[in-house]
Design a protein around this motif. Structure first.
Motif, PDB file in Angstrom:
ATOM      1  N   GLN A  28       0.808  -1.224   0.000  1.00  0.00           N
ATOM      2  CA  GLN A  28       0.000   0.000   0.000  1.00  0.00           C
ATOM      3  C   GLN A  28       0.842   1.275   0.000  1.00  0.00           C
ATOM      4  N   ASP A  29       2.088   1.177   0.364  1.00  0.00           N
ATOM      5  CA  ASP A  29       2.996   2.322   0.409  1.00  0.00           C
ATOM      6  C   ASP A  29       4.371   1.830  -0.015  1.00  0.00           C
ATOM      7  N   GLU A  30       4.961   2.482  -1.016  1.00  0.00           N
ATOM      8  CA  GLU A  30       6.255   2.022  -1.532  1.00  0.00           C
ATOM      9  C   GLU A  30       7.364   2.096  -0.488  1.00  0.00           C
ATOM     10  N   ASN A  31       7.176   2.894   0.558  1.00  0.00           N
ATOM     11  CA  ASN A  31       8.175   2.964   1.621  1.00  0.00           C
ATOM     12  C   ASN A  31       8.260   1.662   2.415  1.00  0.00           C
ATOM     13  N   LYS A  78       3.325  -3.313   9.932  1.00  0.00           N
ATOM     14  CA  LYS A  78       4.185  -2.942   8.808  1.00  0.00           C
ATOM     15  C   LYS A  78       5.632  -3.264   9.170  1.00  0.00           C
TER      16      LYS A  78
END
Length: 267
Positions: A28-31, A78
């Motif tokens: 959901q987030d490239e980080n 995460k």
């Protein structure tokens, strides 16, 4: 597009990943998409969101994988950072994984890729931001001296509040968890508590140095920069330190850690 000019990009290692092995959209987030080649050049790892996967570099196939927070029914987990624990006497890689969760806070997990399970999980009050290996093997001749000579493997942990810890890894305990499935009782469900100590504590209390995490319920963590942070937040210190003391804690986050054994320095 700008010309590269004299700049060079060097790729030292690479591997192919088979279709379906890693779900990049789950992050959901490239980080929260990370990866790297393990010390065994035939293996690599990729983390997306809350899941970490080890991959066979020969054909790009999945080897093992683990979804953090799944057993807790916590979808907010995460993976923030990952370091490989030097293999030493271990047959399969152990990955040290820093996780954050909106529901359960942060934790540091030791994931054994061979048996695909978490050997130990340690709860943190602050968010984990960076990891760095200090002792490279469990060999006696490579252990640190002085106040840390009784520790059995050391990893550095940086947090988003600016704290830097040294943690006693306890190689022997991890080995017991691998050999005996039921020995692992401080996993994601029942996490080990962080026992925060300072250099003064280590110098004054011999039991603190020798007992450490021998029973697993607590994990010894040496707070390296306690005095520095206390001075920065003190109103009695003028200049730059006073300015830092008024800054929000998120601006003091540790973004990266690396140990240089040649000069015995953690930076």
């Amino acid at each position: 597009m700008e010309e590269l000019g004299d700049h060079q990009l060097r790729i030292t290692k690479n591997c192919k990943i088979s279709t379906g092995v890693v779900d990049l959209l789950s992050a959901q987030d490239e980080n929260y998409i990370k990866g790297g080649i393990l010390s065994n050049p035939k293996l690599s790892w990729v983390s997306c969101g809350s899941r970490i996967t080890t991959i066979n570099n020969d054909d790009g196939s999945k080897r093992t994988g683990w979804t953090f927070g799944w057993g807790l029914s916590d979808p907010s987990y995460k993976i923030v950072c990952v370091e490989e624990l030097p293999m030493g006497s271990f047959a399969s890689p152990i990955l040290v994984v820093g996780c954050e969760s909106e529901l359960n806070g942060s934790c540091l997990c030791f994931y054994h890729s061979g048996s695909s399970r978490v050997l130990k999980a340690i709860h943190f009050n602050d968010k984990i931001a960076a990891l760095g290996m200090v002792s490279k093997t469990d060999a006696r001749e490579e252990r640190l001296s002085g106040l840390l000579k009784f520790w059995n493997g050391i990893i550095a942990v940086g947090t988003n509040s600016g704290k830097v810890y040294l943690l006693d890894v306890w190689w022997k305990g991890l080995q017991k968890c691998i050999e005996d499935y039921h020995h692992s009782i401080y996993d994601e469900h029942k996490q080990s508590k962080l026992m925060e100590v300072t250099l003064r504590d280590l110098a004054d209390d011999i039991e603190c140095r020798t007992n450490s995490v021998r029973h697993g319920s607590s994990t010894l963590a040496l707070w390296l920069n306690e005095e520095t942070l206390q001075r920065q937040r003190s109103a009695t210190h003028p200049g730059v330190q006073n300015i830092l003391g008024r800054m929000p804690r998120e601006f003091l986050a540790v973004s990266a850690l690396r140990y240089f054994p040649q000069i015995s320095t953690l930076a």
